[in-house]
Design a protein around this motif. Structure first.
Motif, PDB file in Angstrom:
ATOM      1  N   ALA A  12      40.616 -12.685  22.381  1.00 55.73           N
ATOM      2  CA  ALA A  12      40.519 -14.144  22.290  1.00 55.73           C
ATOM      3  C   ALA A  12      41.787 -14.826  22.787  1.00 55.73           C
ATOM      4  O   ALA A  12      41.712 -15.838  23.491  1.00 55.73           O
ATOM      5  CB  ALA A  12      40.230 -14.566  20.849  1.00 55.73           C
ATOM      6  N   THR A  18      37.055 -18.196  26.310  1.00 64.15           N
ATOM      7  CA  THR A  18      36.444 -17.414  25.239  1.00 64.15           C
ATOM      8  C   THR A  18      35.651 -18.326  24.323  1.00 64.15           C
ATOM      9  O   THR A  18      35.939 -19.522  24.224  1.00 64.15           O
ATOM     10  CB  THR A  18      37.513 -16.649  24.424  1.00 64.15           C
ATOM     11  OG1 THR A  18      36.874 -15.878  23.422  1.00 64.15           O
ATOM     12  CG2 THR A  18      38.504 -17.599  23.771  1.00 64.15           C
ATOM     13  N   GLU A  20      35.463 -17.511  21.174  1.00 62.83           N
ATOM     14  CA  GLU A  20      36.116 -17.275  19.888  1.00 62.83           C
ATOM     15  C   GLU A  20      37.096 -18.404  19.571  1.00 62.83           C
ATOM     16  O   GLU A  20      37.794 -18.890  20.459  1.00 62.83           O
ATOM     17  CB  GLU A  20      36.872 -15.941  19.910  1.00 62.83           C
ATOM     18  CG  GLU A  20      37.380 -15.498  18.568  1.00 62.83           C
ATOM     19  CD  GLU A  20      36.268 -15.251  17.561  1.00 62.83           C
ATOM     20  OE1 GLU A  20      36.080 -16.109  16.686  1.00 62.83           O
ATOM     21  OE2 GLU A  20      35.600 -14.219  17.664  1.00 62.83           O
ATOM     22  N   LEU A 113      39.996 -15.632  12.739  1.00 64.21           N
ATOM     23  CA  LEU A 113      39.029 -15.947  13.790  1.00 64.21           C
ATOM     24  C   LEU A 113      37.803 -16.561  13.150  1.00 64.21           C
ATOM     25  O   LEU A 113      37.415 -16.205  12.031  1.00 64.21           O
ATOM     26  CB  LEU A 113      38.632 -14.681  14.552  1.00 64.21           C
ATOM     27  CG  LEU A 113      39.732 -14.009  15.368  1.00 64.21           C
ATOM     28  CD1 LEU A 113      39.213 -12.719  15.985  1.00 64.21           C
ATOM     29  CD2 LEU A 113      40.251 -14.936  16.445  1.00 64.21           C
ATOM     30  N   SER A 115      34.807 -16.045  13.827  1.00 68.99           N
ATOM     31  CA  SER A 115      33.758 -15.042  13.659  1.00 68.99           C
ATOM     32  C   SER A 115      33.996 -14.136  12.458  1.00 68.99           C
ATOM     33  O   SER A 115      33.084 -13.452  12.010  1.00 68.99           O
ATOM     34  CB  SER A 115      33.639 -14.194  14.928  1.00 68.99           C
ATOM     35  OG  SER A 115      34.851 -13.496  15.149  1.00 68.99           O
TER      36      SER A 115
END
Length: 167
Positions: A12, A18, A20, A113, A115
Motif C-alpha cells: 500500500a 492502491t 488500500e 489499514l 482492510s
C-alpha cells in the motif's frame, strides 16, 4: 532498528495507486481528562446522522474522525523522533481543550489499514504533544518522543574534570 509490517502495508505505501487506505489512530491521554480521546484520520463508518459523525472502530475502541494530516518522522539518530500533525480548526472546543492543558498530553499513534482495522502496523506509544500553534483554519503540533529515551547510557562521561584519578 527494523520494523516488521505486513506485506499488504508495504504494498500500500509503495504502490503508485492502491485501493488500500492507511489510517492513523491517535489516543490522547492527560491527567486532566476523565477518559482518553480517540481520534482517527479516516471517516471509515458513519455512526450518527444528526450531528453527522464518522468513526473508525479498532480493537473495541471507537476513534472519532477528525480531519488531520500527519508526517511520520525520519530516522535521525541525533534528535528524537518528531511527527508533524496538522488538524483542521473546525471546532472551537478543541482549542479550549488544548489551552486548558498545563502539561503536555501523552499521545499514542497507531497506523492500521482499512482492510484490517484490528492489526496495528506501526505503533509509537510514548509521544508528547509539543509546539502547538493555533491558527484560524489549522492547528499544528509536533508529537515528540520523550527526550529521556534518547539520552546516552551511561549518563556521565569519564573526563579528566569529572574523574581525575582515571587519568
Amino acid at each position: 532498528m527494523s520494523r516488521t509490517v505486513s506485506l499488504a502495508f508495504l504494498n500500500a505505501i509503495n504502490s503508485q495507486e492502491t485501493d488500500e487506505v492507511v489510517i492513523c489512530l491517535l489516543t490522547v491521554t492527560h491527567e486532566d481528562l476523565d477518559e482518553p480521546i480517540y481520534l482517527s484520520s479516516d471517516p471509515t463508518t458513519r455512526i450518527s446522522d444528526s450531528p453527522l459523525v464518522y468513526a473508525t472502530t479498532s480493537r473495541g475502541n471507537e476513534y472519532l474522525f477528525l480531519p488531520f494530516e500527519f508526517t511520520l518522522p525520519d530516522d535521525k539518530s541525533d534528535s528524537p523522533p518528531r511527527i508533524q500533525l496538522s488538524i483542521d480548526n473546525t471546532d472551537r472546543s478543541l482549542v479550549a481543550m488544548l489551552r486548558s492543558f498545563t502539561t503536555p498530553a501523552s499521545i499514542k499513534l497507531e497506523i492500521v489499514l482499512a482492510s484490517s482495522l484490528d492489526d496495528v502496523e506501526i505503533e509509537m506509544p510514548a509521544l508528547q504533544l509539543s509546539d502547538v500553534t493555533i491558527g484560524e483554519e489549522q492547528i499544528t503540533a509536533d508529537l515528540v518522543a520523550d527526550a529521556l529515551i534518547n539520552e546516552p547510557y551511561p549518563a556521565g562521561q569519564f573526563t579528566p574534570g569529572a574523574f581525575p584519578g582515571l587519568f
